[in-house]
Write a protein that holds these residues in place. Sequence first.
Motif, PDB file in Angstrom:
ATOM      1  N   ARG A   2       1.017 -58.732  41.997  1.00 47.63           N
ATOM      2  CA  ARG A   2       1.365 -59.018  40.607  1.00 47.63           C
ATOM      3  C   ARG A   2       2.569 -59.962  40.581  1.00 47.63           C
ATOM      4  O   ARG A   2       2.596 -60.931  39.828  1.00 47.63           O
ATOM      5  N   GLN A   3       3.544 -59.693  41.450  1.00 40.93           N
ATOM      6  CA  GLN A   3       4.731 -60.524  41.498  1.00 40.93           C
ATOM      7  C   GLN A   3       4.384 -61.951  41.914  1.00 40.93           C
ATOM      8  O   GLN A   3       4.930 -62.912  41.382  1.00 40.93           O
ATOM      9  N   ILE A   6       3.167 -63.764  38.972  1.00 39.92           N
ATOM     10  CA  ILE A   6       4.254 -64.085  38.037  1.00 39.92           C
ATOM     11  C   ILE A   6       4.962 -65.353  38.501  1.00 39.92           C
ATOM     12  O   ILE A   6       5.238 -66.264  37.731  1.00 39.92           O
ATOM     13  N   LEU A   7       5.226 -65.406  39.821  1.00 36.41           N
ATOM     14  CA  LEU A   7       5.903 -66.583  40.378  1.00 36.41           C
ATOM     15  C   LEU A   7       5.011 -67.820  40.267  1.00 36.41           C
ATOM     16  O   LEU A   7       5.475 -68.913  39.930  1.00 36.41           O
ATOM     17  N   LYS A  10       4.804 -69.140  36.770  1.00 36.00           N
ATOM     18  CA  LYS A  10       6.036 -69.862  36.423  1.00 36.00           C
ATOM     19  C   LYS A  10       5.978 -71.289  36.971  1.00 36.00           C
ATOM     20  O   LYS A  10       6.392 -72.239  36.289  1.00 36.00           O
ATOM     21  N   LEU A  13       3.708 -73.255  34.690  1.00 36.88           N
ATOM     22  CA  LEU A  13       4.366 -73.540  33.414  1.00 36.88           C
ATOM     23  C   LEU A  13       5.406 -74.642  33.595  1.00 36.88           C
ATOM     24  O   LEU A  13       5.509 -75.567  32.781  1.00 36.88           O
ATOM     25  N   GLU A  14       6.170 -74.557  34.692  1.00 38.53           N
ATOM     26  CA  GLU A  14       7.210 -75.557  34.927  1.00 38.53           C
ATOM     27  C   GLU A  14       6.595 -76.943  35.094  1.00 38.53           C
ATOM     28  O   GLU A  14       7.085 -77.928  34.544  1.00 38.53           O
ATOM     29  N   ARG A  17       5.660 -78.177  31.745  1.00 37.34           N
ATOM     30  CA  ARG A  17       6.796 -78.528  30.883  1.00 37.34           C
ATOM     31  C   ARG A  17       7.479 -79.809  31.340  1.00 37.34           C
ATOM     32  O   ARG A  17       8.012 -80.553  30.528  1.00 37.34           O
ATOM     33  N   GLU A  95      16.252 -75.448  43.682  1.00 41.08           N
ATOM     34  CA  GLU A  95      16.620 -74.181  43.050  1.00 41.08           C
ATOM     35  C   GLU A  95      17.809 -73.551  43.755  1.00 41.08           C
ATOM     36  O   GLU A  95      18.636 -72.898  43.141  1.00 41.08           O
ATOM     37  N   VAL A 100      20.083 -71.497  40.659  1.00 39.06           N
ATOM     38  CA  VAL A 100      19.171 -70.599  39.942  1.00 39.06           C
ATOM     39  C   VAL A 100      18.500 -69.625  40.908  1.00 39.06           C
ATOM     40  O   VAL A 100      18.195 -68.486  40.561  1.00 39.06           O
ATOM     41  N   ILE A 104      17.465 -65.536  40.666  1.00 37.72           N
ATOM     42  CA  ILE A 104      16.104 -65.048  40.865  1.00 37.72           C
ATOM     43  C   ILE A 104      16.021 -64.137  42.092  1.00 37.72           C
ATOM     44  O   ILE A 104      15.395 -63.087  42.053  1.00 37.72           O
ATOM     45  N   VAL A 109      12.612 -59.750  44.653  1.00 38.10           N
ATOM     46  CA  VAL A 109      11.522 -60.715  44.825  1.00 38.10           C
ATOM     47  C   VAL A 109      11.242 -60.860  46.317  1.00 38.10           C
ATOM     48  O   VAL A 109      12.162 -61.044  47.106  1.00 38.10           O
TER      49      VAL A 109
ATOM     50  N   ARG B  72      17.981 -54.510  46.064  1.00 34.18           N
ATOM     51  CA  ARG B  72      18.066 -55.439  44.944  1.00 34.18           C
ATOM     52  C   ARG B  72      17.577 -54.854  43.627  1.00 34.18           C
ATOM     53  O   ARG B  72      17.983 -55.293  42.566  1.00 34.18           O
ATOM     54  N   ILE B  83      23.130 -70.366  36.485  1.00 36.83           N
ATOM     55  CA  ILE B  83      22.225 -71.481  36.223  1.00 36.83           C
ATOM     56  C   ILE B  83      20.842 -70.882  35.955  1.00 36.83           C
ATOM     57  O   ILE B  83      20.422 -69.961  36.640  1.00 36.83           O
ATOM     58  N   TRP B  87      14.239 -75.417  31.247  1.00 31.45           N
ATOM     59  CA  TRP B  87      13.035 -75.679  30.461  1.00 31.45           C
ATOM     60  C   TRP B  87      12.445 -74.406  29.873  1.00 31.45           C
ATOM     61  O   TRP B  87      11.493 -74.454  29.113  1.00 31.45           O
ATOM     62  N   TYR B  96      10.654 -63.207  32.281  1.00 32.10           N
ATOM     63  CA  TYR B  96      10.309 -63.597  33.653  1.00 32.10           C
ATOM     64  C   TYR B  96      11.075 -62.748  34.667  1.00 32.10           C
ATOM     65  O   TYR B  96      10.486 -62.146  35.575  1.00 32.10           O
TER      66      TYR B  96
END
Lengths: 259, 302
Positions: A2-3, A6-7, A10, A13-14, A17, A95, A100, A104, A109, B72, B83, B87, B96
Amino acid sequence: MRQWFILFNKEMLEMARNFKWVWVPIAFILIGVMDPITTYYMPQILDSVGGLPEGTVIEMPTPPAPDILMMSIGQYNMFGVLIIVLITMGLIAGERKSGVAGIILVKPVSFSSYITAKWAGGLLLVWVSYFVGLLASWYYVGILFKWIPFGDFIQAFFTYGIWLSFVLTVTIFFNAFFRSPGVVGFASIATVIVLSLVSGSLSHLLEWSPAQIAGYTGEFLSTHSFPEAMLPTTLLAVGGIVFLLIGAILVFRKKELAA
Amino acid sequence: MSVIQVKDLKKSFQSVEIIKGINFTLQEGRCIALLGPNGAGKTTTLRMLSGLMKPSSGSVNFSGLEKETDIRQFIGYLPQHPIFYEWMTGREFLEYVGKLAGMSKADVKKRTDELLELVGIADAKNRRIGKYSGGMKQRLGIAQAIIHRPKLVMLDEPVSALDPIGRREVLELLEKLKEETTVLFSTHILNDAEEVCDDILFLHKGKLVESGTMEELREKYQQAKIDLVFRDDMEGILKSFSEKGLLQSYLIEGGKASVMVENIEEARRAIVEEVMKENLPLVKFEINRTSLEDVFMKVVQS
């Protein structure tokens, strides 16, 4: 799992976008149709550019259709590879550099999901773009010169795609190593160039090198049969992709995520 | 009950030792401030606790967890300069991150709305994060750190970059957080720590130079200090006090005299008597509680 999705979502989507889903396919189409069109109109182009003495008769043999499709693949070998490295070099390094990743990856993760989701996302974009690009090239070769059997096109498409996937995986691998996208890009391009040069000049010694795939694809297009080295080359390339991915995950696990 | 035990934690970068072996235990449900001047090693310590950095030696242990467990899911972390994906919208980012932490779809949705409200960015939830102001990003950062209801929330300088209003609001937010979970935050602003924290960890040059509850530290560093203000001739009056042996030393600064005495109770009586007797123009008399700043200066200088 599932994870992982999700990744992966994303990533999709990125890429939507930031318009990668628009410009990368367009770039591949432009690169793909360039050669069929310029080859077809070459006499007219030379004519209108002028500079030739009055009365010059330009006579050019029409190249066989497979050669023109192969020219497009030759362009992908240069510009396509460049685009792939450009769109992939910041996937992880960027990233991490921006920070970022620090947000994350303090969530639970899995590192292997993180890397393989990015790899799969990039791969999907590249294969789709490369498919529409080569399809456009095949179509123009068909209407301007001679139709190549669709089966041949598909075989050539999948064969050469292995090399592009290999290039993408090399870039992902260096992403795990370096924090700066520029360094990742340089290391990837350098690796591809060195591999191509060495395989080209020592082709009798390195006939299983993944960099030979473009040549073998051309050979298939003109003779309808792959050289014997094709199977081991494919296995080696796929093995290399798996090896690089596992390597990337192992390296990434050991890395410190913060500077 | 303790949440986390840190034993002899050390960290070196290129043979320079940044963290020189620190030990501490954090108790559940407390708010702990990690204090220290710039470069003391606060960020490095937090990064090691969050697992973003590997200690050169020493250990970080979560209570009640096996050594191999992924810690974690039990921690929330806000970096100093958070950060995000510019977008994404604020709501998308929270959802998310929540999903990555393994929350169910319905739970993520509910919790996201709740947190957007709590940190005060509900109005901007559908705006791209790239358009957020610094304060809004900081709030979003706090929301993402606590979305999965961690046992320990670590915030690296959560208020340093904010304006006074934003600072106030985030501090009030920390007060609320305290009720739900254990909070560890680093800061070099002493007032903030004093305001919301129960416990203090003082870090200086990579060493834990002092730690304890707020009260313990105040008591330990309590100074016999009285602030005096006279309408005029401060200098003369204090000189005479000094000659009469009412005080040990004094310092006049900004129209206020800080007076060091041996015993607060005796000094108070003596000074007040003297003021009455001589009819001195006393304007202000204040027995000073040691502020964290005094402790800070003492600790750092010793």
